[in-house]
Design a protein around this motif. Sequence first.
Motif, PDB file in Angstrom:
ATOM      1  N   THR A  67       0.853 -12.433  22.292  1.00  0.00           N
ATOM      2  CA  THR A  67       1.167 -11.065  22.730  1.00  0.00           C
ATOM      3  C   THR A  67       2.338 -11.028  23.704  1.00  0.00           C
ATOM      4  OG1 THR A  67      -0.502 -11.264  24.481  1.00  0.00           O
ATOM      5  CG2 THR A  67      -1.194 -10.233  22.397  1.00  0.00           C
ATOM      6  N   ARG A  68       2.646 -12.172  24.330  1.00  0.00           N
ATOM      7  CA  ARG A  68       3.747 -12.185  25.304  1.00  0.00           C
ATOM      8  C   ARG A  68       4.820 -13.217  24.985  1.00  0.00           C
ATOM      9  NH1 ARG A  68      -0.892 -13.964  28.040  1.00  0.00           N
ATOM     10  NH2 ARG A  68      -0.938 -16.196  28.549  1.00  0.00           N
ATOM     11  N   ASN A  69       4.621 -13.964  23.911  1.00  0.00           N
ATOM     12  CA  ASN A  69       5.571 -15.010  23.564  1.00  0.00           C
ATOM     13  C   ASN A  69       5.997 -14.832  22.113  1.00  0.00           C
ATOM     14  OD1 ASN A  69       6.782 -17.462  22.695  1.00  0.00           O
ATOM     15  ND2 ASN A  69       5.706 -18.624  24.275  1.00  0.00           N
ATOM     16  N   PRO A  70       7.250 -14.401  21.858  1.00  0.00           N
ATOM     17  CA  PRO A  70       7.708 -14.160  20.486  1.00  0.00           C
ATOM     18  C   PRO A  70       7.637 -15.394  19.593  1.00  0.00           C
ATOM     19  CG  PRO A  70       9.223 -13.195  22.078  1.00  0.00           C
ATOM     20  CD  PRO A  70       8.266 -14.041  22.858  1.00  0.00           C
ATOM     21  N   GLN A  71       7.842 -16.576  20.165  1.00  0.00           N
ATOM     22  CA  GLN A  71       7.788 -17.790  19.345  1.00  0.00           C
ATOM     23  C   GLN A  71       6.368 -18.071  18.870  1.00  0.00           C
ATOM     24  OE1 GLN A  71      11.140 -20.163  21.854  1.00  0.00           O
ATOM     25  NE2 GLN A  71       9.853 -21.419  20.561  1.00  0.00           N
ATOM     26  N   ALA A  72       5.397 -17.802  19.725  1.00  0.00           N
ATOM     27  CA  ALA A  72       4.001 -17.981  19.318  1.00  0.00           C
ATOM     28  C   ALA A  72       3.652 -17.007  18.203  1.00  0.00           C
ATOM     29  CB  ALA A  72       3.079 -17.788  20.513  1.00  0.00           C
ATOM     30  N   GLU A  73       4.111 -15.768  18.348  1.00  0.00           N
ATOM     31  CA  GLU A  73       3.876 -14.753  17.306  1.00  0.00           C
ATOM     32  C   GLU A  73       4.548 -15.168  15.994  1.00  0.00           C
ATOM     33  OE1 GLU A  73       4.363  -9.914  16.642  1.00  0.00           O
ATOM     34  OE2 GLU A  73       5.568 -10.949  18.161  1.00  0.00           O
ATOM     35  N   LEU A  74       5.754 -15.700  16.085  1.00  0.00           N
ATOM     36  CA  LEU A  74       6.483 -16.146  14.903  1.00  0.00           C
ATOM     37  C   LEU A  74       5.750 -17.284  14.204  1.00  0.00           C
ATOM     38  CD1 LEU A  74       9.007 -16.211  13.070  1.00  0.00           C
ATOM     39  CD2 LEU A  74      10.068 -17.737  14.770  1.00  0.00           C
ATOM     40  N   ALA A  75       5.214 -18.219  14.967  1.00  0.00           N
ATOM     41  CA  ALA A  75       4.492 -19.343  14.383  1.00  0.00           C
ATOM     42  C   ALA A  75       3.303 -18.859  13.556  1.00  0.00           C
ATOM     43  CB  ALA A  75       4.026 -20.296  15.480  1.00  0.00           C
ATOM     44  N   ILE A  76       2.578 -17.869  14.058  1.00  0.00           N
ATOM     45  CA  ILE A  76       1.426 -17.314  13.325  1.00  0.00           C
ATOM     46  C   ILE A  76       1.894 -16.650  12.043  1.00  0.00           C
ATOM     47  CG2 ILE A  76      -0.447 -15.621  13.403  1.00  0.00           C
ATOM     48  CD1 ILE A  76      -0.517 -16.109  16.478  1.00  0.00           C
ATOM     49  N   LYS A  77       2.976 -15.861  12.126  1.00  0.00           N
ATOM     50  CA  LYS A  77       3.496 -15.176  10.943  1.00  0.00           C
ATOM     51  C   LYS A  77       3.926 -16.183   9.868  1.00  0.00           C
ATOM     52  CE  LYS A  77       5.146 -10.885  13.111  1.00  0.00           C
ATOM     53  NZ  LYS A  77       6.350 -10.078  13.458  1.00  0.00           N
ATOM     54  N   MET A  78       4.582 -17.248  10.289  1.00  0.00           N
ATOM     55  CA  MET A  78       5.029 -18.270   9.336  1.00  0.00           C
ATOM     56  C   MET A  78       3.837 -18.978   8.702  1.00  0.00           C
ATOM     57  SD  MET A  78       8.305 -19.877  11.413  1.00  0.00           S
ATOM     58  CE  MET A  78       8.556 -21.217  10.244  1.00  0.00           C
ATOM     59  N   PHE A  79       2.839 -19.289   9.506  1.00  0.00           N
ATOM     60  CA  PHE A  79       1.632 -19.956   9.012  1.00  0.00           C
ATOM     61  C   PHE A  79       0.956 -19.115   7.931  1.00  0.00           C
ATOM     62  CE2 PHE A  79      -2.986 -20.898   9.534  1.00  0.00           C
ATOM     63  CZ  PHE A  79      -2.970 -22.257   9.271  1.00  0.00           C
ATOM     64  N   VAL A  80       0.782 -17.824   8.216  1.00  0.00           N
ATOM     65  CA  VAL A  80       0.122 -16.911   7.280  1.00  0.00           C
ATOM     66  C   VAL A  80       0.968 -16.715   6.024  1.00  0.00           C
ATOM     67  CG1 VAL A  80      -0.607 -14.505   6.953  1.00  0.00           C
ATOM     68  CG2 VAL A  80      -1.211 -15.726   9.059  1.00  0.00           C
ATOM     69  N   LYS A  81       2.263 -16.546   6.204  1.00  0.00           N
ATOM     70  CA  LYS A  81       3.160 -16.297   5.076  1.00  0.00           C
ATOM     71  C   LYS A  81       3.110 -17.431   4.060  1.00  0.00           C
ATOM     72  CE  LYS A  81       7.437 -16.077   2.989  1.00  0.00           C
ATOM     73  NZ  LYS A  81       8.080 -17.090   2.137  1.00  0.00           N
ATOM     74  N   ARG A  82       3.133 -18.673   4.544  1.00  0.00           N
ATOM     75  CA  ARG A  82       3.139 -19.803   3.641  1.00  0.00           C
ATOM     76  C   ARG A  82       1.808 -19.957   2.902  1.00  0.00           C
ATOM     77  NH1 ARG A  82       7.180 -19.952   6.662  1.00  0.00           N
ATOM     78  NH2 ARG A  82       8.938 -21.405   6.502  1.00  0.00           N
ATOM     79  N   ILE A  83       0.714 -19.632   3.562  1.00  0.00           N
ATOM     80  CA  ILE A  83      -0.590 -19.646   2.892  1.00  0.00           C
ATOM     81  C   ILE A  83      -0.599 -18.638   1.752  1.00  0.00           C
ATOM     82  CG2 ILE A  83      -3.036 -19.068   3.181  1.00  0.00           C
ATOM     83  CD1 ILE A  83      -2.730 -20.164   6.090  1.00  0.00           C
ATOM     84  N   CYS A  84      -0.094 -17.444   2.029  1.00  0.00           N
ATOM     85  CA  CYS A  84      -0.086 -16.396   1.003  1.00  0.00           C
ATOM     86  C   CYS A  84       0.851 -16.739  -0.147  1.00  0.00           C
ATOM     87  CB  CYS A  84       0.296 -15.056   1.627  1.00  0.00           C
ATOM     88  SG  CYS A  84      -0.965 -14.418   2.761  1.00  0.00           S
ATOM     89  N   ASP A  85       1.941 -17.443   0.139  1.00  0.00           N
ATOM     90  CA  ASP A  85       2.836 -17.889  -0.938  1.00  0.00           C
ATOM     91  C   ASP A  85       2.070 -18.731  -1.950  1.00  0.00           C
ATOM     92  OD1 ASP A  85       4.972 -16.653   0.274  1.00  0.00           O
ATOM     93  OD2 ASP A  85       5.861 -18.483   1.075  1.00  0.00           O
ATOM     94  N   TYR A  86       1.268 -19.668  -1.450  1.00  0.00           N
ATOM     95  CA  TYR A  86       0.510 -20.547  -2.344  1.00  0.00           C
ATOM     96  C   TYR A  86      -0.627 -19.799  -3.037  1.00  0.00           C
ATOM     97  CZ  TYR A  86       2.812 -24.989  -1.463  1.00  0.00           C
ATOM     98  OH  TYR A  86       3.722 -26.005  -1.443  1.00  0.00           O
ATOM     99  N   ILE A  87      -1.285 -18.898  -2.332  1.00  0.00           N
ATOM    100  CA  ILE A  87      -2.340 -18.109  -2.967  1.00  0.00           C
ATOM    101  C   ILE A  87      -1.749 -17.330  -4.146  1.00  0.00           C
ATOM    102  CG2 ILE A  87      -3.955 -16.188  -2.705  1.00  0.00           C
ATOM    103  CD1 ILE A  87      -4.359 -17.078   0.200  1.00  0.00           C
ATOM    104  N   GLY A  88      -0.599 -16.706  -3.916  1.00  0.00           N
ATOM    105  CA  GLY A  88       0.047 -15.933  -4.979  1.00  0.00           C
ATOM    106  C   GLY A  88       0.388 -16.800  -6.179  1.00  0.00           C
TER     107      GLY A  88
END
Length: 406
Positions: free
Chosen positions: A290-311
């Motif tokens: 919530t206060r660190n953009p890099q931490a938020e980015l890491a979560i978004k990247m983690f989720v995005k790559r999981i969804c790529d493989y699910i798709g």
Amino acid sequence: MKKVLSINSGSSSLKISLFAMPSEQRLAKIMVDYSNETNQLVTITLPNHELIAQHYTGKITPVELALDLLKKHQIITTSQEITAIGHRIVAGGELFQHSTKITPEVIQKLESISELAPLHNPANIAGILDAELLLPNCPQIAVFDTSFHTDLPPENFLYALPLEYYRKYKVRKYGAHGTSHRFVAQQAAKMLKLPLSKLKLITLHLGSGASVTAIKNGKSFDTSMGFSPLTGLMMSTRCGDVDPSALVYLLKHHAFSNMDECMKVLNQHSGLLGVSEVSRDMREIERESTRNPQAELAIKMFVKRICDYIGAYWLELGGADALVFTGGIGENDNHVRELICERLNCLGIKFESIQNQYHDSPFDFATADSQAHLLVIPTDEELMIARDTYELTSTKQSFSKSAVNY
């Protein structure tokens, strides 16, 4: 009754369980958390579910620690009560395609393929040698993460490299986490009250190491990890998929002094840790997001790559009966599960937010009109190890399957 010790060495933790077989009663579970390298946390769970935690900073080996704790809490009186030991081995390559009894020849072969899983196989071998020293007359069984993926079709396990590299060097996709994917697939079939052979599943082992597997008719059809456990999803400290040209470029520009340093960065300093620059632990990254953009980015990247493989696997399977979440993050992080499922709405995936947040595992948090069930199933790799160990030491059999010829 036989007492079987299951040893599961992961990249950030060590799990050891003692089972009474064939009843599969867990007599004790010991976990060593390596997240804090200088102050490791050891917990032992007893049959009455009493949880005892202590910090461990000594030089004692993991197997020795386990035996000491089991005696201390009177689970066993002497080490000789243990009738067999099963070890999780991450990479068996094409040399080991089924669980097998450990012999000096097997250990030599394991050492010859350590490069396939440099973070895991050397530690796995050390555990075998340690157990052999402490319990010299106790049979030991190797249970391979890669064995579940031996049925991948060639179009899924071969790389688009000159085929000579497969023939000569056996460079191919081997996958990993097969023991976990195999277990939760069996449990999913029980939950859905359908034969596993009739199901199409996408299983997501999300922990410090992470992988996705497409399961068709009870067999692994495709999986995200490749030649080693380094590829596929973004992980705790591992990079996942990266363009090889980027690595050549970095080597040419001296970002790494040599190939060993390059591999160390890819395995130990990348992934969630490398992007967030906060932690390898998803829990801490989420607190900082919530206060660190890099931490938020890491979560978004983690989720995005999981969804790529699910798709991709949704298309490969032609849909799925269920998505199965397991592993430390998959089982316990309802926020990450929700972020993943929100992105899958276009596939007809729908979920109950309250059900996702508050429920004892295992459970299904899909809505009645969802195109697939959304199952949360705790993995139990140690039980799978114990089952294979008991079966092989009871029948005195080991198996080997020849490589596919192309």
